[in-house]
Motif scaffolding. Structure first.
Motif, PDB file in Angstrom:
ATOM      1  N   TYR A   1       0.692  -1.197  -0.034  1.00  0.00           N
ATOM      2  CA  TYR A   1       0.098  -0.047   0.007  1.00  0.00           C
ATOM      3  C   TYR A   1       0.913   1.432  -0.010  1.00  0.00           C
ATOM      4  O   TYR A   1       0.476   2.347   0.422  1.00  0.00           O
ATOM      5  N   CYS A   2       2.118   1.295  -0.643  1.00  0.00           N
ATOM      6  CA  CYS A   2       3.014   2.339  -0.416  1.00  0.00           C
ATOM      7  C   CYS A   2       2.035   3.603  -0.912  1.00  0.00           C
ATOM      8  O   CYS A   2       1.664   3.602  -1.867  1.00  0.00           O
ATOM      9  N   LEU A   3       2.474   4.912  -0.259  1.00  0.00           N
ATOM     10  CA  LEU A   3       1.581   5.669  -0.236  1.00  0.00           C
ATOM     11  C   LEU A   3       1.807   6.689  -1.442  1.00  0.00           C
ATOM     12  O   LEU A   3       1.060   7.782  -1.717  1.00  0.00           O
TER      13      LEU A   3
ATOM     14  N   TYR B   1      10.535   7.088   6.027  1.00  0.00           N
ATOM     15  CA  TYR B   1       9.996   5.909   5.389  1.00  0.00           C
ATOM     16  C   TYR B   1       8.559   5.602   5.599  1.00  0.00           C
ATOM     17  O   TYR B   1       7.752   5.482   4.864  1.00  0.00           O
ATOM     18  N   TYR B   2       8.204   6.220   6.905  1.00  0.00           N
ATOM     19  CA  TYR B   2       6.948   5.768   7.289  1.00  0.00           C
ATOM     20  C   TYR B   2       6.020   7.046   7.302  1.00  0.00           C
ATOM     21  O   TYR B   2       4.898   6.858   7.545  1.00  0.00           O
TER      22      TYR B   2
ATOM     23  N   ARG C   1      15.151  -0.985  -3.889  1.00  0.00           N
ATOM     24  CA  ARG C   1      15.127   0.419  -3.450  1.00  0.00           C
ATOM     25  C   ARG C   1      14.636   0.531  -1.955  1.00  0.00           C
ATOM     26  O   ARG C   1      13.759   0.168  -1.788  1.00  0.00           O
ATOM     27  N   ILE C   2      15.501   1.084  -1.291  1.00  0.00           N
ATOM     28  CA  ILE C   2      14.977   1.380   0.205  1.00  0.00           C
ATOM     29  C   ILE C   2      14.031   2.720   0.041  1.00  0.00           C
ATOM     30  O   ILE C   2      13.228   2.703   1.016  1.00  0.00           O
ATOM     31  N   GLU C   3      13.858   3.405  -0.906  1.00  0.00           N
ATOM     32  CA  GLU C   3      13.134   4.667  -1.114  1.00  0.00           C
ATOM     33  C   GLU C   3      13.124   5.674   0.046  1.00  0.00           C
ATOM     34  O   GLU C   3      13.413   7.097  -0.238  1.00  0.00           O
TER      35      GLU C   3
ATOM     36  N   LYS D   1       2.475   2.397   8.303  1.00  0.00           N
ATOM     37  CA  LYS D   1       3.241   1.804   9.310  1.00  0.00           C
ATOM     38  C   LYS D   1       2.504   0.541   9.880  1.00  0.00           C
ATOM     39  O   LYS D   1       1.703   0.340  10.498  1.00  0.00           O
ATOM     40  N   ASP D   2       2.782  -0.580   9.036  1.00  0.00           N
ATOM     41  CA  ASP D   2       1.911  -1.949   9.367  1.00  0.00           C
ATOM     42  C   ASP D   2       2.901  -2.924   9.191  1.00  0.00           C
ATOM     43  O   ASP D   2       3.955  -2.780   8.746  1.00  0.00           O
ATOM     44  N   LYS D   3       2.142  -4.301   9.250  1.00  0.00           N
ATOM     45  CA  LYS D   3       3.064  -5.299   9.029  1.00  0.00           C
ATOM     46  C   LYS D   3       3.482  -5.471   7.651  1.00  0.00           C
ATOM     47  O   LYS D   3       4.409  -6.212   7.320  1.00  0.00           O
TER      48      LYS D   3
END
Length: 359
Positions: free
Chosen positions: A63-65, A169-170, A160-162, A175-177
């Motif tokens: 679900y990357c924002l 990052y969050y 990629r760490i992004e 911020k979930d599993k």
């Protein structure tokens, strides 16, 4: 010699010195770019390596924002290429002399997906006695899965760490599993330990991102001793949650220049790694890929995905080259690279010199 030139002459850079270089404007920025190109030509050459890009599937469990193919985007028509379509792309890469393919996909880790990728890698390795190099960019997986794909014949992996700062990052991931910062770093470490030529990277010009964050990103790459890095300007997608913060990002020109400075500074810090001139560069600037190559990048990923699927693999909108045909793209790249004193290297894997020298 000015203090700026003194920094440019150093082999090891402190965080403060990195931030000074990233803040460069005008003539100082030009001097940085000249030095990074000089460094690339000294340690590598003027050759550009190709990775024929195969966008295998836009089905994703994340679900990357910021991402247009995030699982919660219902406006995207989902697809997965057939085995024949993937192998036809790989054969086309071989015919065009690309020497290497890169398989990219939305993130999945289910058994069927893992098995299918292993099968496709093995089948691609059968083309012309394994002459094609294989890069995978398929997200977070178990160490066992990474090992299976490595044993099947993949030898490069881009994850990629992004954003290497956990707080940032969050801000761009829930911020979930499903989205665990520490797990992503663990995956990068697993890839390195297995023996992949491991790549990572970040988006440049994110909302909430600072020069301090970007300097730490460069130090993260250095500390992990990765073999390749991909960086490109952040481009907000209207069908994503992060779009509401679009007013907090720099202008397209500023994001482009900041990306170029990130590439240039990293070339000074890690002279022998591979760096990608991302398509996002060309999306925000018609000459973006040439500019990235001219300041230190040395890899381009021409798209081999069948044209009818490309409109549905839009991590960001208005992606460049969506309608290009592979043979047109090849001619275009030759001309574009020649215009900046570079040449495309055909029929070669284009492995990272940094990796080869350390193994």
């Amino acid at each position: 010699m000015s203090s700026f030139d003194e920094i440019l002459s150093k082999h090891e850079l402190s965080k403060e010195e990195i931030m000074t270089l990233l803040a460069a404007e005008g003539e100082e920025m030009s001097r940085l770019f000249r030095k990074s190109l000089e460094t690339k030509l000294k340690h590598l050459d003027n050759c550009v390596h190709l990775r024929g890009l195969i966008e295998y599937s836009n089905r994703c469990a994340k679900y990357c924002l910021y991402c247009g193919v995030r699982a919660k985007n219902t406006k995207v028509e989902r697809y997965t290429l057939t085995d024949d379509e993937v192998l036809e792309c790989a054969r086309l890469a071989h015919q065009l002399g690309y020497g290497s393919v890169a398989i990219q996909s939305g993130e999945r880790d289910d058994k069927d997906f893992v098995n299918k990728i292993e099968y496709l890698v093995r089948e691609i390795k059968k083309i012309d006695n394994g002459s094609l190099g294989i890069t995978l960019s398929l997200g977070e997986q178990t160490e066992e899965t990474y090992r299976r794909w490595f044993d099947a014949g993949a030898h490069r992996y881009l994850l990629r760490i992004e954003a290497s700062d956990e707080e940032l990052y969050y801000k761009i991931h829930p911020k979930d599993k499903r989205h665990d910062f520490k797990r992503r770093i663990e995956c990068i470490d697993n890839l390195l330990s297995i023996g992949y030529q491991t790549g990572t990277g970040v988006m440049v010009g994110l909302p909430f991102q600072t020069l301090d964050n970007l300097a730490n990103d460069l130090l993260f790459f250095k500390n992990k001793d990765v073999a390749m890095v991909g960086m490109g300007p952040f481009i907000p997608h209207p069908d994503t949650p992060l779009y509401e913060h679009k007013d907090r990002i720099p202008s397209a020109k500023e994001r482009m220049n900041l990306t170029l400075k990130m590439i240039a500074v990293l070339r000074l810090m890690m002279p022998e790694i591979n760096m990608v001139a991302a398509t996002a560069n060309q999306t925000v600037d018609p000459l973006g890929r040439e500019k990235a190559i001219a300041v230190g990048a040395n890899v381009i990923m021409p798209n081999l995905t069948p044209n009818e699927f490309r409109e549905n693999y839009l991590i960001y909108p208005d992606k460049a080259c969506v309608n290009d045909k592979p043979d047109q793209c090849q001619t275009c790249l030759d001309v574009r690279m020649a215009s900046i004193g570079h040449k495309v290297l055909y029929n070669a894997w284009g492995d990272s010199k940094a990796f080869l020298n350390s193994h």
